[in-house]
Write a protein that holds these residues in place. Structure first.
Motif, PDB file in Angstrom:
ATOM      1  N   PRO A 237      44.109  33.657  36.077  1.00 52.29           N
ATOM      2  CA  PRO A 237      44.252  35.114  36.041  1.00 52.29           C
ATOM      3  C   PRO A 237      43.117  35.801  35.288  1.00 52.29           C
ATOM      4  O   PRO A 237      42.684  36.895  35.664  1.00 52.29           O
ATOM      5  CB  PRO A 237      45.597  35.310  35.334  1.00 52.29           C
ATOM      6  N   LYS A 238      42.609  35.144  34.226  1.00 51.35           N
ATOM      7  CA  LYS A 238      41.490  35.728  33.487  1.00 51.35           C
ATOM      8  C   LYS A 238      40.243  35.795  34.362  1.00 51.35           C
ATOM      9  O   LYS A 238      39.479  36.773  34.314  1.00 51.35           O
ATOM     10  CB  LYS A 238      41.203  34.901  32.229  1.00 51.35           C
ATOM     11  N   ARG A 239      40.035  34.774  35.184  1.00 55.82           N
ATOM     12  CA  ARG A 239      38.869  34.794  36.073  1.00 55.82           C
ATOM     13  C   ARG A 239      38.983  35.942  37.076  1.00 55.82           C
ATOM     14  O   ARG A 239      38.000  36.590  37.414  1.00 55.82           O
ATOM     15  CB  ARG A 239      38.729  33.456  36.802  1.00 55.82           C
ATOM     16  N   VAL A 240      40.192  36.166  37.562  1.00 56.59           N
ATOM     17  CA  VAL A 240      40.395  37.292  38.485  1.00 56.59           C
ATOM     18  C   VAL A 240      40.039  38.612  37.794  1.00 56.59           C
ATOM     19  O   VAL A 240      39.349  39.462  38.361  1.00 56.59           O
ATOM     20  CB  VAL A 240      41.855  37.318  38.993  1.00 56.59           C
ATOM     21  N   LEU A 241      40.499  38.772  36.550  1.00 59.91           N
ATOM     22  CA  LEU A 241      40.180  39.984  35.793  1.00 59.91           C
ATOM     23  C   LEU A 241      38.682  40.102  35.541  1.00 59.91           C
ATOM     24  O   LEU A 241      38.098  41.192  35.639  1.00 59.91           O
ATOM     25  CB  LEU A 241      40.938  39.973  34.468  1.00 59.91           C
ATOM     26  N   ASP A 242      38.044  38.979  35.208  1.00 65.34           N
ATOM     27  CA  ASP A 242      36.598  38.983  34.961  1.00 65.34           C
ATOM     28  C   ASP A 242      35.815  39.359  36.208  1.00 65.34           C
ATOM     29  O   ASP A 242      34.684  39.852  36.118  1.00 65.34           O
ATOM     30  CB  ASP A 242      36.138  37.611  34.454  1.00 65.34           C
ATOM     31  N   ASN A 243      36.412  39.121  37.374  1.00 66.02           N
ATOM     32  CA  ASN A 243      35.773  39.508  38.639  1.00 66.02           C
ATOM     33  C   ASN A 243      35.948  40.996  38.945  1.00 66.02           C
ATOM     34  O   ASN A 243      35.523  41.480  39.992  1.00 66.02           O
ATOM     35  CB  ASN A 243      36.343  38.690  39.796  1.00 66.02           C
ATOM     36  N   GLY A 244      36.606  41.702  38.031  1.00 62.79           N
ATOM     37  CA  GLY A 244      36.783  43.133  38.220  1.00 62.79           C
ATOM     38  C   GLY A 244      38.030  43.518  38.980  1.00 62.79           C
ATOM     39  O   GLY A 244      38.170  44.663  39.422  1.00 62.79           O
ATOM     40  N   VAL A 245      38.960  42.569  39.121  1.00 64.44           N
ATOM     41  CA  VAL A 245      40.198  42.839  39.854  1.00 64.44           C
ATOM     42  C   VAL A 245      41.334  42.993  38.856  1.00 64.44           C
ATOM     43  O   VAL A 245      41.722  42.036  38.179  1.00 64.44           O
ATOM     44  CB  VAL A 245      40.520  41.706  40.847  1.00 64.44           C
ATOM     45  N   ASP A 246      41.874  44.180  38.743  1.00 63.43           N
ATOM     46  CA  ASP A 246      42.980  44.455  37.827  1.00 63.43           C
ATOM     47  C   ASP A 246      44.292  44.073  38.517  1.00 63.43           C
ATOM     48  O   ASP A 246      45.096  44.924  38.889  1.00 63.43           O
ATOM     49  CB  ASP A 246      42.965  45.936  37.445  1.00 63.43           C
ATOM     50  N   TYR A 247      44.487  42.755  38.664  1.00 62.91           N
ATOM     51  CA  TYR A 247      45.591  42.289  39.505  1.00 62.91           C
ATOM     52  C   TYR A 247      46.984  42.705  39.010  1.00 62.91           C
ATOM     53  O   TYR A 247      47.892  42.907  39.833  1.00 62.91           O
ATOM     54  CB  TYR A 247      45.505  40.765  39.696  1.00 62.91           C
ATOM     55  N   PRO A 248      47.216  42.870  37.680  1.00 67.54           N
ATOM     56  CA  PRO A 248      48.578  43.304  37.291  1.00 67.54           C
ATOM     57  C   PRO A 248      48.948  44.668  37.868  1.00 67.54           C
ATOM     58  O   PRO A 248      50.134  44.971  38.020  1.00 67.54           O
ATOM     59  CB  PRO A 248      48.502  43.348  35.757  1.00 67.54           C
ATOM     60  N   ASN A 249      47.940  45.479  38.188  1.00 73.30           N
ATOM     61  CA  ASN A 249      48.210  46.801  38.749  1.00 73.30           C
ATOM     62  C   ASN A 249      47.871  46.888  40.235  1.00 73.30           C
ATOM     63  O   ASN A 249      47.726  47.991  40.772  1.00 73.30           O
ATOM     64  CB  ASN A 249      47.411  47.859  37.970  1.00 73.30           C
ATOM     65  N   CYS A 250      47.726  45.719  40.869  1.00 69.74           N
ATOM     66  CA  CYS A 250      47.460  45.673  42.313  1.00 69.74           C
ATOM     67  C   CYS A 250      48.724  45.202  43.025  1.00 69.74           C
ATOM     68  O   CYS A 250      49.067  44.009  42.947  1.00 69.74           O
ATOM     69  CB  CYS A 250      46.306  44.723  42.627  1.00 69.74           C
ATOM     70  N   PRO A 251      49.457  46.053  43.696  1.00 65.69           N
ATOM     71  CA  PRO A 251      50.710  45.648  44.348  1.00 65.69           C
ATOM     72  C   PRO A 251      50.505  44.608  45.446  1.00 65.69           C
ATOM     73  O   PRO A 251      51.459  43.931  45.820  1.00 65.69           O
ATOM     74  CB  PRO A 251      51.252  46.964  44.927  1.00 65.69           C
ATOM     75  N   LYS A 252      49.267  44.479  45.948  1.00 65.40           N
ATOM     76  CA  LYS A 252      49.020  43.512  47.020  1.00 65.40           C
ATOM     77  C   LYS A 252      48.722  42.103  46.492  1.00 65.40           C
ATOM     78  O   LYS A 252      48.571  41.175  47.280  1.00 65.40           O
ATOM     79  CB  LYS A 252      47.843  43.981  47.886  1.00 65.40           C
ATOM     80  N   LEU A 253      48.605  41.946  45.164  1.00 67.32           N
ATOM     81  CA  LEU A 253      48.333  40.630  44.576  1.00 67.32           C
ATOM     82  C   LEU A 253      49.518  40.171  43.735  1.00 67.32           C
ATOM     83  O   LEU A 253      50.051  40.930  42.925  1.00 67.32           O
ATOM     84  CB  LEU A 253      47.074  40.670  43.706  1.00 67.32           C
ATOM     85  N   ASP A 254      49.904  38.929  43.925  1.00 68.22           N
ATOM     86  CA  ASP A 254      51.034  38.343  43.197  1.00 68.22           C
ATOM     87  C   ASP A 254      50.620  36.938  42.768  1.00 68.22           C
ATOM     88  O   ASP A 254      50.578  36.017  43.587  1.00 68.22           O
ATOM     89  CB  ASP A 254      52.267  38.305  44.102  1.00 68.22           C
ATOM     90  N   ILE A 255      50.273  36.779  41.490  1.00 70.46           N
ATOM     91  CA  ILE A 255      49.801  35.488  40.976  1.00 70.46           C
ATOM     92  C   ILE A 255      50.890  34.894  40.089  1.00 70.46           C
ATOM     93  O   ILE A 255      51.343  35.524  39.129  1.00 70.46           O
ATOM     94  CB  ILE A 255      48.496  35.661  40.174  1.00 70.46           C
ATOM     95  N   ARG A 256      51.304  33.672  40.417  1.00 68.45           N
ATOM     96  CA  ARG A 256      52.370  33.003  39.673  1.00 68.45           C
ATOM     97  C   ARG A 256      51.932  31.576  39.343  1.00 68.45           C
ATOM     98  O   ARG A 256      50.999  31.046  39.935  1.00 68.45           O
ATOM     99  CB  ARG A 256      53.646  32.914  40.492  1.00 68.45           C
ATOM    100  N   GLU A 257      52.672  30.940  38.439  1.00 66.29           N
ATOM    101  CA  GLU A 257      52.404  29.526  38.162  1.00 66.29           C
ATOM    102  C   GLU A 257      52.912  28.656  39.305  1.00 66.29           C
ATOM    103  O   GLU A 257      52.234  27.726  39.740  1.00 66.29           O
ATOM    104  CB  GLU A 257      53.069  29.096  36.856  1.00 66.29           C
ATOM    105  N   TYR A 258      54.097  28.942  39.783  1.00 67.02           N
ATOM    106  CA  TYR A 258      54.722  28.092  40.810  1.00 67.02           C
ATOM    107  C   TYR A 258      55.598  28.969  41.689  1.00 67.02           C
ATOM    108  O   TYR A 258      56.217  29.925  41.216  1.00 67.02           O
ATOM    109  CB  TYR A 258      55.565  26.993  40.139  1.00 67.02           C
ATOM    110  N   ILE A 259      55.670  28.671  42.970  1.00 65.09           N
ATOM    111  CA  ILE A 259      56.521  29.416  43.898  1.00 65.09           C
ATOM    112  C   ILE A 259      57.812  28.619  44.091  1.00 65.09           C
ATOM    113  O   ILE A 259      57.844  27.626  44.816  1.00 65.09           O
ATOM    114  CB  ILE A 259      55.807  29.640  45.249  1.00 65.09           C
ATOM    115  N   TYR A 260      58.853  29.048  43.394  1.00 64.49           N
ATOM    116  CA  TYR A 260      60.112  28.308  43.444  1.00 64.49           C
ATOM    117  C   TYR A 260      60.879  28.570  44.737  1.00 64.49           C
ATOM    118  O   TYR A 260      61.681  27.736  45.161  1.00 64.49           O
ATOM    119  CB  TYR A 260      60.983  28.669  42.232  1.00 64.49           C
ATOM    120  N   ASP A 261      60.667  29.732  45.358  1.00 63.11           N
ATOM    121  CA  ASP A 261      61.364  30.062  46.600  1.00 63.11           C
ATOM    122  C   ASP A 261      60.430  29.879  47.805  1.00 63.11           C
ATOM    123  O   ASP A 261      60.360  30.729  48.675  1.00 63.11           O
ATOM    124  CB  ASP A 261      61.912  31.487  46.554  1.00 63.11           C
ATOM    125  N   MET A 262      59.719  28.756  47.835  1.00 65.60           N
ATOM    126  CA  MET A 262      58.713  28.532  48.865  1.00 65.60           C
ATOM    127  C   MET A 262      59.255  28.634  50.293  1.00 65.60           C
ATOM    128  O   MET A 262      58.575  29.179  51.170  1.00 65.60           O
ATOM    129  CB  MET A 262      58.025  27.181  48.666  1.00 65.60           C
TER     130      MET A 262
END
Length: 373
Positions: A237-262
């Protein structure tokens, strides 16, 4: 019946065992179940979440290196195996299993070896196109060896004990409908799901992080759900932020550790990007979700590429080797597939035609037969 399942290391070994256990529990509600795995791995989370008891013993994989660190690791691994075999024998005396079922990973060797030395029937399921180390070690004395692919039978010295059963997957992968899954997840528009195993893959997490910057430049043309795995949850997630992507405020991005409901996420997706472990390939085929497979180059006998090529030859997957996978190339391929609905529909039909819907049932039948012996 008293049944022991032994597996571990990755979700690809654990989930098939859970799928079979669930079906046996439906058939025989009075049955007792116990899972045996390795301490410090995903079985400690996934098995209890599925409603089963798990005993996790010390364990370590072998290193193929020749330096001092590799030698020390292998000495430790051997000590873990010897200790775990002794503990398994004590567990078996107390639990009195009718059958011990192994579904892969080094964590399954001590239990299978202990069971065979005590005369307890063992059933070994090999999910990959070529047998792994554990399967090779226990296949000779196993009561039955079950494989996912017809092409795998030739690798075994006793083909009369080998049966092609496919790969068991949870029922949700087979029966969840796309419209229903999208409604439950409250998503609309194109959806891409990417994941590279329960532990994650550094190179591919880096590639996905850099690809998200390209998505931002295009105004986020699709919803992207990505699982970092345990090794990537802090830095990716830090690399994404360093790339200039404010992913916590991007509704189209969802970054998780694991997808439990795959099963639900995969059913809702228009495209899946992932590795090519056998469990992943079969879950994708069961869901009928078009995919881009990027086989891990760091596995024994290159079995992931062999798995991926089987899906590619059947028309259900696009294979992109990791050495060729740049963020730009991957993103272009994603856009190409998302913009070609007829191609994705054809890929989905091809995938559904490859899956064995009765895999878990066939394994249950075999376990029942062994228990009657």
């Amino acid at each position: 019946m008293n049944l022991i399942f032994t597996c571990g290391g990755t979700a690809g070994h654990i989930n098939p065992a859970i799928a079979v256990a669930n079906l046996i529990r439906e058939r025989h509600p009075e049955s007792r179940f116990l899972f045996i795995g390795a301490a410090g791995h995903m079985e400690e989370k996934l098995v209890p979440q599925a409603g089963y008891q798990v005993r996790c013993l010390p364990g370590s994989g072998l290193s193929r290196g020749k330096n001092l660190a590799a030698v020390k690791k292998n000495i430790y691994a051997v000590r873990c195996v010897l200790s775990s075999v002794r503990q398994c024998k004590q567990i078996f005396r107390e639990f009195q299993p009718d059958v011990v079922v192994g579904t892969g990973g080094y964590a399954s060797f001590p239990a299978l070896y202990a069971a065979q030395s005590m005369g307890i029937p063992t059933c070994v399921h090999e999910s990959n196109a070529v047998p792994g180390v554990t399967t090779k070690l226990v296949a000779k004395k196993a009561s039955r060896v079950l494989v996912a692919f017809e092409e795998s039978v030739k690798y075994y010295r006793h083909p009369e004990k080998v049966e092609v059963v496919g790969m068991p997957v949870r029922q949700e992968f087979l029966f969840l409908k796309k419209d229903e899954a999208r409604k439950q997840l409250h998503v609309d528009g194109p959806v891409v799901v990417s994941a590279f195993g329960s532990q994650g893959a550094k190179v591919m997490n880096e590639t996905i992080a850099d690809m998200m910057a390209l998505e931002q430049k295009d105004g986020f043309p699709f919803r992207h759900i990505h699982a970092t795995g345990s090794f990537g949850k802090e830095w990716m997630p830090k690399r994404v932020l360093d790339n200039g992507v404010d992913y916590p405020n991007c509704p189209k991005l969802d970054i998780r550790e694991y997808i439990y409901d795959m099963p639900q996420e995969m059913a809702a997706a228009d495209l899946v990007i992932g590795r090519a472990g056998s469990a992943t390939c079969n879950e994708i085929a069961a869901s009928g979700t078009p995919c881009i497979l990027i086989p891990s180059p760091n596995v024994t006998n290159n079995h992931q590429e062999k798995n991926a090529r089987l899906l590619e030859a059947g028309g259900g997957a696009v294979v992109l080797l990791e050495r060729d996978c740049t963020p730009e190339k991957l993103y272009a391929l994603v856009r190409e597939l998302l913009e070609d609905a007829p191609r994705r529909e054809q890929m989905s039909r091809k995938l559904h035609s490859m899956v064995r819907l009765d895999s878990a049932q066939r394994i249950c039948d075999i376990v029942e037969e062994l228990s009657r012996r």
